[in-house]
Design a protein around this motif. Structure first.
Motif, PDB file in Angstrom:
ATOM      1  N   LEU A   1       0.822  -1.206   0.000  1.00 10.17           N
ATOM      2  CA  LEU A   1       0.000   0.000   0.000  1.00 10.17           C
ATOM      3  C   LEU A   1       0.861   1.264   0.000  1.00 10.17           C
ATOM      4  CD1 LEU A   1      -2.784  -0.947   2.581  1.00 10.17           C
ATOM      5  CD2 LEU A   1      -3.002  -0.828   0.096  1.00 10.17           C
ATOM      6  N   SER A   2       1.921   1.280   0.810  1.00 11.64           N
ATOM      7  CA  SER A   2       2.750   2.481   0.913  1.00 11.64           C
ATOM      8  C   SER A   2       3.471   2.766  -0.396  1.00 11.64           C
ATOM      9  CB  SER A   2       3.757   2.346   2.058  1.00 11.64           C
ATOM     10  OG  SER A   2       4.650   1.262   1.849  1.00 11.64           O
ATOM     11  N   ALA A   3       3.868   1.718  -1.130  1.00  8.59           N
ATOM     12  CA  ALA A   3       4.534   1.923  -2.418  1.00  8.59           C
ATOM     13  C   ALA A   3       3.590   2.623  -3.387  1.00  8.59           C
ATOM     14  CB  ALA A   3       5.001   0.592  -2.993  1.00  8.59           C
ATOM     15  N   HIS A   4       2.345   2.133  -3.467  1.00 12.02           N
ATOM     16  CA  HIS A   4       1.347   2.743  -4.353  1.00 12.02           C
ATOM     17  C   HIS A   4       1.061   4.178  -3.929  1.00 12.02           C
ATOM     18  CE1 HIS A   4      -2.612   3.560  -6.112  1.00 12.02           C
ATOM     19  NE2 HIS A   4      -2.346   2.625  -6.997  1.00 12.02           N
ATOM     20  N   PHE A   5       0.929   4.405  -2.633  1.00  9.70           N
ATOM     21  CA  PHE A   5       0.632   5.732  -2.098  1.00  9.70           C
ATOM     22  C   PHE A   5       1.750   6.720  -2.443  1.00  9.70           C
ATOM     23  CE2 PHE A   5       0.782   8.875   1.351  1.00  9.70           C
ATOM     24  CZ  PHE A   5      -0.528   9.326   1.357  1.00  9.70           C
ATOM     25  N   CYS A   6       3.004   6.288  -2.246  1.00 10.22           N
ATOM     26  CA  CYS A   6       4.143   7.179  -2.490  1.00 10.22           C
ATOM     27  C   CYS A   6       4.302   7.502  -3.975  1.00 10.22           C
ATOM     28  CB  CYS A   6       5.425   6.541  -1.953  1.00 10.22           C
ATOM     29  SG  CYS A   6       5.528   6.482  -0.151  1.00 10.22           S
ATOM     30  N   ILE A   7       4.133   6.501  -4.835  1.00  9.84           N
ATOM     31  CA  ILE A   7       4.275   6.742  -6.274  1.00  9.84           C
ATOM     32  C   ILE A   7       3.192   7.689  -6.771  1.00  9.84           C
ATOM     33  CG2 ILE A   7       4.046   5.652  -8.537  1.00  9.84           C
ATOM     34  CD1 ILE A   7       5.562   3.281  -7.494  1.00  9.84           C
ATOM     35  N   THR A   8       1.962   7.522  -6.267  1.00  6.73           N
ATOM     36  CA  THR A   8       0.871   8.407  -6.666  1.00  6.73           C
ATOM     37  C   THR A   8       1.198   9.855  -6.331  1.00  6.73           C
ATOM     38  OG1 THR A   8      -0.770   6.654  -6.337  1.00  6.73           O
ATOM     39  CG2 THR A   8      -1.571   8.920  -6.358  1.00  6.73           C
ATOM     40  N   HIS A   9       1.723  10.092  -5.122  1.00  2.23           N
ATOM     41  CA  HIS A   9       2.065  11.451  -4.717  1.00  2.23           C
ATOM     42  C   HIS A   9       3.289  11.966  -5.459  1.00  2.23           C
ATOM     43  CE1 HIS A   9      -0.739  12.502  -1.452  1.00  2.23           C
ATOM     44  NE2 HIS A   9      -0.841  11.187  -1.288  1.00  2.23           N
ATOM     45  N   ALA A  10       4.221  11.083  -5.794  1.00  3.21           N
ATOM     46  CA  ALA A  10       5.387  11.501  -6.572  1.00  3.21           C
ATOM     47  C   ALA A  10       4.955  11.969  -7.962  1.00  3.21           C
ATOM     48  CB  ALA A  10       6.393  10.356  -6.684  1.00  3.21           C
ATOM     49  N   MET A  11       4.003  11.253  -8.556  1.00  8.58           N
ATOM     50  CA  MET A  11       3.488  11.633  -9.867  1.00  8.58           C
ATOM     51  C   MET A  11       2.813  13.011  -9.809  1.00  8.58           C
ATOM     52  SD  MET A  11       3.975   9.375 -12.330  1.00  8.58           S
ATOM     53  CE  MET A  11       4.322   7.636 -12.615  1.00  8.58           C
ATOM     54  N   ARG A  12       2.160  13.305  -8.687  1.00 10.26           N
ATOM     55  CA  ARG A  12       1.506  14.605  -8.547  1.00 10.26           C
ATOM     56  C   ARG A  12       2.513  15.721  -8.294  1.00 10.26           C
ATOM     57  NH1 ARG A  12      -3.575  12.986  -4.528  1.00 10.26           N
ATOM     58  NH2 ARG A  12      -4.760  11.767  -6.057  1.00 10.26           N
ATOM     59  N   SER A  13       3.699  15.359  -7.777  1.00  5.68           N
ATOM     60  CA  SER A  13       4.697  16.361  -7.396  1.00  5.68           C
ATOM     61  C   SER A  13       5.654  16.723  -8.510  1.00  5.68           C
ATOM     62  CB  SER A  13       5.508  15.862  -6.181  1.00  5.68           C
ATOM     63  OG  SER A  13       4.669  15.564  -5.099  1.00  5.68           O
ATOM     64  N   SER A  14       5.766  15.873  -9.528  1.00  2.17           N
ATOM     65  CA  SER A  14       6.750  16.135 -10.569  1.00  2.17           C
ATOM     66  C   SER A  14       6.298  15.493 -11.868  1.00  2.17           C
ATOM     67  CB  SER A  14       8.121  15.595 -10.152  1.00  2.17           C
ATOM     68  OG  SER A  14       9.114  15.974 -11.074  1.00  2.17           O
ATOM     69  N   GLU A  15       7.107  15.704 -12.925  1.00  2.70           N
ATOM     70  CA  GLU A  15       6.799  15.133 -14.229  1.00  2.70           C
ATOM     71  C   GLU A  15       7.072  13.631 -14.226  1.00  2.70           C
ATOM     72  OE1 GLU A  15       9.058  17.233 -17.096  1.00  2.70           O
ATOM     73  OE2 GLU A  15       7.895  19.076 -16.934  1.00  2.70           O
ATOM     74  N   VAL A  16       6.407  12.929 -15.139  1.00  3.62           N
ATOM     75  CA  VAL A  16       6.559  11.481 -15.234  1.00  3.62           C
ATOM     76  C   VAL A  16       8.011  11.101 -15.491  1.00  3.62           C
ATOM     77  CG1 VAL A  16       5.898   9.422 -16.543  1.00  3.62           C
ATOM     78  CG2 VAL A  16       4.185  11.172 -16.021  1.00  3.62           C
ATOM     79  N   SER A  17       8.722  11.884 -16.306  1.00  6.31           N
ATOM     80  CA  SER A  17      10.108  11.560 -16.633  1.00  6.31           C
ATOM     81  C   SER A  17      10.981  11.547 -15.388  1.00  6.31           C
ATOM     82  CB  SER A  17      10.656  12.564 -17.651  1.00  6.31           C
ATOM     83  OG  SER A  17      10.583  13.890 -17.147  1.00  6.31           O
ATOM     84  N   VAL A  18      10.727  12.461 -14.446  1.00  5.52           N
ATOM     85  CA  VAL A  18      11.496  12.504 -13.202  1.00  5.52           C
ATOM     86  C   VAL A  18      11.205  11.271 -12.357  1.00  5.52           C
ATOM     87  CG1 VAL A  18      11.855  13.784 -11.051  1.00  5.52           C
ATOM     88  CG2 VAL A  18      11.568  15.019 -13.208  1.00  5.52           C
ATOM     89  N   VAL A  19       9.923  10.901 -12.261  1.00  7.37           N
ATOM     90  CA  VAL A  19       9.539   9.733 -11.466  1.00  7.37           C
ATOM     91  C   VAL A  19      10.123   8.460 -12.065  1.00  7.37           C
ATOM     92  CG1 VAL A  19       7.590   8.366 -10.638  1.00  7.37           C
ATOM     93  CG2 VAL A  19       7.438  10.857 -10.667  1.00  7.37           C
ATOM     94  N   VAL A  20      10.085   8.335 -13.397  1.00  4.29           N
ATOM     95  CA  VAL A  20      10.646   7.156 -14.058  1.00  4.29           C
ATOM     96  C   VAL A  20      12.139   7.046 -13.776  1.00  4.29           C
ATOM     97  CG1 VAL A  20      11.206   6.168 -16.319  1.00  4.29           C
ATOM     98  CG2 VAL A  20       8.914   7.040 -15.873  1.00  4.29           C
ATOM     99  N   THR A  21      12.842   8.175 -13.831  1.00 10.73           N
ATOM    100  CA  THR A  21      14.280   8.165 -13.570  1.00 10.73           C
ATOM    101  C   THR A  21      14.578   7.771 -12.128  1.00 10.73           C
ATOM    102  OG1 THR A  21      14.572   9.919 -15.209  1.00 10.73           O
ATOM    103  CG2 THR A  21      16.388   9.526 -13.705  1.00 10.73           C
TER     104      THR A  21
END
Length: 282
Positions: free
Chosen positions: A213-233
């Protein structure tokens, strides 16, 4: 910085989940692990929804899509957990990076998305990366590796369904139905192999349920905080991190070809998701 902090939580969650799965491999069946994960997740998500008094999130108008998504997701999880028990941790994570490639193909085939030059380049780089990771010229491809690749395909199918659901359903609704649908599947599939866990095994099962659950929660908020390219990197940091975990905790040999192959897949993903600055202007 905010995206980095959220992704740090996601990376830690993924690594802890992998360690928990490795510790339970051979002692607790994969179906029992998935069942326990769903029970813990269902309790946590239900409590969150009740605490926030957003009981409308228990309802959906798209149950059939939730059902299809979670059948694919369950199969993906099964392959991933089997791979964790049989392969070096770094190889499992590297092969999991093929999920965006399969998602791209499925989106082009079934969602009628255009197959652009950027997507073709991403696919070519990605599959060259897979070739290097599997190293078919040096050894026979492990059946366990095929489990993980199949898991990535099923994950990609679930991602496509999630994309469709995101237009109408809240993330908490998606998580609730994920746990509610997968719980009886895990119970049915693993009923004949259930064992009563020992004290330490309960700890690992609980850790898996919470970190999923925490992994999904953190990735969702990361996507909201920055561009997809940053999250993928940033997500790519999972590979060297889990490789270090494998070396330190389990004495696994580190294969540099994994980094090279995964790097090509990362470049391919970035080629596909990065847009020109002008295209990002509102």
């Amino acid at each position: 910085m905010r995206a980095f902090l959220w992704m740090s939580g996601a990376l830690l969650s993924f690594c802890l989940m992998a360690v928990g799965a490795r510790e339970l491999a051979g002692a607790i069946s994969t179906f029992q692990i998935l069942f326990s994960r769903s029970v813990i997740g269902l309790v946590v998500v239900t409590l969150v929804i009740l605490q926030t008094r957003r009981t409308a999130l228990f309802k959906t108008q798209r149950f059939s899509l939730h059902l299809g998504r979670n059948l694919f997701h369950f199969c993906g999880q099964y392959g991933w957990f089997v791979g964790i028990g049989l392969l070096p941790l770094a190889q499992v994570f590297a092969l999991e990076f093929t999920t965006p490639l399969w998602t791209l193909i499925i989106a082009c085939l079934f969602l009628k998305e255009a197959l652009t030059l950027k997507k073709v380049v991403a696919l070519v780089l990605g599959f060259v990366g897979v070739y290097l990771i599997l190293n078919p010229g040096g050894e026979i491809v492990s059946p366990a590796a095929l489990y993980v690749i199949a898991a990535a395909v099923f994950y990609s199918l679930s991602h496509v369904a999630t994309k469709a659901l995101s237009a109408t359903d809240d993330p908490l609704t998606v998580l609730f139905y994920m746990c509610a649908i997968q719980l009886p599947i895990g119970l049915l599939m693993g009923a004949g192999s259930f064992v009563w866990p020992g004290p330490l095994q309960w700890v690992w099962l609980t850790l898996i349920g919470l970190t999923a659950l925490s992994a999904h929660f953190c990735i969702t908020h990361a996507m909201r905080s920055s561009e997809v390219s940053v999250v993928v990197t940033l997500d790519f940091l999972r590979l060297p991190l889990i490789a270090a975990v494998g070396v330190v905790l389990y004495g696994e040999a580190f294969n540099p070809m994994l980094v090279l192959g995964a790097s090509l897949m990362l470049i391919g993903n970035l080629v596909n998701v990065v847009r020109p600055r002008a295209a990002r202007q509102p």
